[in-house]
Scaffold this motif. Structure first.
Motif, PDB file in Angstrom:
ATOM      1  N   THR A   1      -1.964   1.460  -3.117  1.00 48.76           N
ATOM      2  CA  THR A   1      -1.892   1.550  -1.654  1.00 48.76           C
ATOM      3  C   THR A   1      -3.293   1.377  -1.062  1.00 48.76           C
ATOM      4  O   THR A   1      -3.462   0.719  -0.027  1.00 48.76           O
ATOM      5  N   TRP A   2      -4.284   1.940  -1.712  1.00 50.80           N
ATOM      6  CA  TRP A   2      -5.693   1.777  -1.289  1.00 50.80           C
ATOM      7  C   TRP A   2      -6.067   0.293  -1.283  1.00 50.80           C
ATOM      8  O   TRP A   2      -6.598  -0.229  -0.304  1.00 50.80           O
ATOM      9  N   ALA A   3      -5.732  -0.396  -2.375  1.00 49.90           N
ATOM     10  CA  ALA A   3      -6.064  -1.823  -2.475  1.00 49.90           C
ATOM     11  C   ALA A   3      -5.357  -2.618  -1.378  1.00 49.90           C
ATOM     12  O   ALA A   3      -5.954  -3.516  -0.761  1.00 49.90           O
ATOM     13  N   THR A   4      -4.102  -2.275  -1.115  1.00 47.22           N
ATOM     14  CA  THR A   4      -3.332  -3.034  -0.126  1.00 47.22           C
ATOM     15  C   THR A   4      -3.977  -2.910   1.255  1.00 47.22           C
ATOM     16  O   THR A   4      -4.119  -3.901   1.980  1.00 47.22           O
ATOM     17  N   GLY A   5      -4.391  -1.689   1.596  1.00 50.25           N
ATOM     18  CA  GLY A   5      -5.057  -1.479   2.890  1.00 50.25           C
ATOM     19  C   GLY A   5      -6.347  -2.280   2.979  1.00 50.25           C
ATOM     20  O   GLY A   5      -6.637  -2.912   3.991  1.00 50.25           O
ATOM     21  N   LEU A   6      -7.112  -2.272   1.902  1.00 53.09           N
ATOM     22  CA  LEU A   6      -8.401  -2.983   1.916  1.00 53.09           C
ATOM     23  C   LEU A   6      -8.186  -4.497   1.936  1.00 53.09           C
ATOM     24  O   LEU A   6      -8.942  -5.235   2.601  1.00 53.09           O
ATOM     25  N   LEU A   7      -7.162  -4.967   1.244  1.00 53.86           N
ATOM     26  CA  LEU A   7      -6.899  -6.413   1.228  1.00 53.86           C
ATOM     27  C   LEU A   7      -6.515  -6.904   2.620  1.00 53.86           C
ATOM     28  O   LEU A   7      -6.852  -8.028   3.010  1.00 53.86           O
TER      29      LEU A   7
END
Ligand SMILES: Cc1cc2nc3c(=O)[nH]c(=O)nc-3n(C[C@H](O)[C@H](O)[C@H](O)COP(=O)(O)O)c2cc1C
Length: 379
Positions: free
Chosen positions: A88-94
């Motif tokens: 979820t962290w990666a998705t937000g940053l992407l």
């Protein structure tokens, strides 16, 4: 943006001609890779993570690699006590960046593979092909207990991870419904759309350190992260290690990129860098957290002699948690990083005591030197 026919080598290139990829390691966890009590230690709040990812995007840093961690290690700071879930962290940053690759770090036994496959696809579409997977088989008993999941013995752990990854990969490519019958999973009528972005798949990395873990990586992964070694900057030792890993991979008919990890303390003078390293990593070490991590490896004052325990504790704080420490002036840090590249490493994931305070100087001073040293392309 990747075009629809982008390949795995395109994804591994991470949109740059950089011979040495530079990533940021551990920014989703409080204190990141430094078990320190200094007040400026990394808090890993969302606004900080977001600002950091945008800084990475702007300065040409190639990737961000989070740590899959569920439970703090204790000590005065409860090292890694606050962590963001990595996919979820990666998705937000992407969603908030344009070119940096962002990994999710996933413990196979804790996620159902079909849900995981879809989460990865979601992140990959949000990032238009910039999501990567760091697959972890698991090692930390206490973390698994809190999920009610029994840790399997070491060999079976990787057998399970193999089946798990096979299921994920099938969900990524099967054009219609499929059944999956294995030792650990029996899945019927699986249907998974869309497929990963651009007709390819996320790059996959693994960082197993045992022969079984390493063999798993070589069979299945695009990138392999080697654990820490104090001789990392010794060109010969590194070149030998990289050559060994690549030869073994070719034995499986595969090409693999080799990466490593490190901690950067870069300051205008060597004395300033040395002083800060000693202040943050040694004098203000969170020894309770260090003891907690050692205890997980069954190294305690009860299991080893006092002198040996003291030596291990010091070594662990100084070298092992964050990886090899790159401590010095921009010239020295750049020189040591270039040495790693010349030894055949494809990249390094580095951490800082406080990324937002320290990455701007690193980006201004070290990255251009790496261009001049011929290991990175102009941003
Ligand atoms: C770069 C790097 C990243 C890693 N990330 C994680 C992680 O996020 N979570 C975790 O539990 N283990 C992580 N590990 C541990 C490895 O995945 C692996 O479990 C460990 O090196 C033990 O090796 P083995 O599985 O071969 O016994 C990491 C190791 C390295 C070197």
């Amino acid at each position: 943006m990747l075009d629809r026919t982008a390949t795995i080598p395109d994804r591994l290139a991470m949109r740059s001609g950089n011979g040495l990829k530079i990533g940021l390691f551990g920014a989703n966890c409080s204190s990141a890779r430094s078990a320190t009590k200094v007040p400026e230690r990394w808090q890993a709040t969302w606004p900080e993570c977001l600002r950091l990812a945008q800084m990475a995007d702007e300065t040409g840093i190639d990737f961000m690699l989070p740590i899959g961690r569920w439970k703090g290690y204790g000590g005065d700071t409860d090292f890694h006590g606050a962590t963001f879930e990595t996919v979820t962290w990666a998705t937000g940053l992407l969603a908030a960046t344009k070119r940096v690759t962002v990994f999710g770090t996933v413990h196979a036994p804790l996620f159902h593979p079909i849900i995981a496959a879809k989460e990865f696809v979601t992140a990959d579409h949000v990032g238009e092909g910039r999501f990567g997977l760091n697959l972890v088989a698991g090692w930390n008993e206490g973390e698994f207990e809190m999920f009610g999941v029994q840790q399997r013995d070491h060999e079976t752990r990787y057998e399970f991870a193999q089946e798990w990854l096979d299921a994920v990969k099938r969900a990524w490519v099967e054009p219609g419904d499929f059944d999956f019958a294995g030792k650990f999973f029996n899945l019927s009528g699986v249907r998974a759309f869309p497929k990963p972005y651009g007709g390819t798949r996320p790059i996959i990395m693994n960082a197993g350190s045992t022969p079984t873990g390493q063999a798993f990586a070589l069979r299945n992964c695009d990138a392999f992260f080697t654990a820490t070694s104090a001789s990392r900057t010794s060109m010969d030792a590194n070149a030998k290690k990289v050559a060994e890993i690549k030869t073994q991979a070719r034995g499986f008919g595969r090409e693999i990129s080799v990466y490593t990890v490190g901690l950067v303390v870069c300051r205008p003078s060597q004395a300033e860098a040395d002083d800060y390293y000693r202040h943050a990593i040694i004098e203000n070490a969170d020894w309770g957290a260090v003891d907690g991590m050692l205890a997980l490896k069954n190294i305690t004052p009860q299991t080893v002699a006092a002198e040996e325990y003291a030596a291990k504790r010091n070594y662990f704080a100084a070298n092992a948690i964050g990886g090899y420490p790159f401590v010095g002036t921009p010239d020295r840090v750049a020189d040591e990083l270039a040495t790693i590249s010349k030894a055949g490493m494809a990249g390094i994931a580095v951490s800082f005591v406080n990324y937002l305070n320290e990455v701007p100087y690193f980006a201004d001073e070290v990255l251009p030197r790496l261009v001049r040293l011929g290991v990175r392309a102009e941003h």
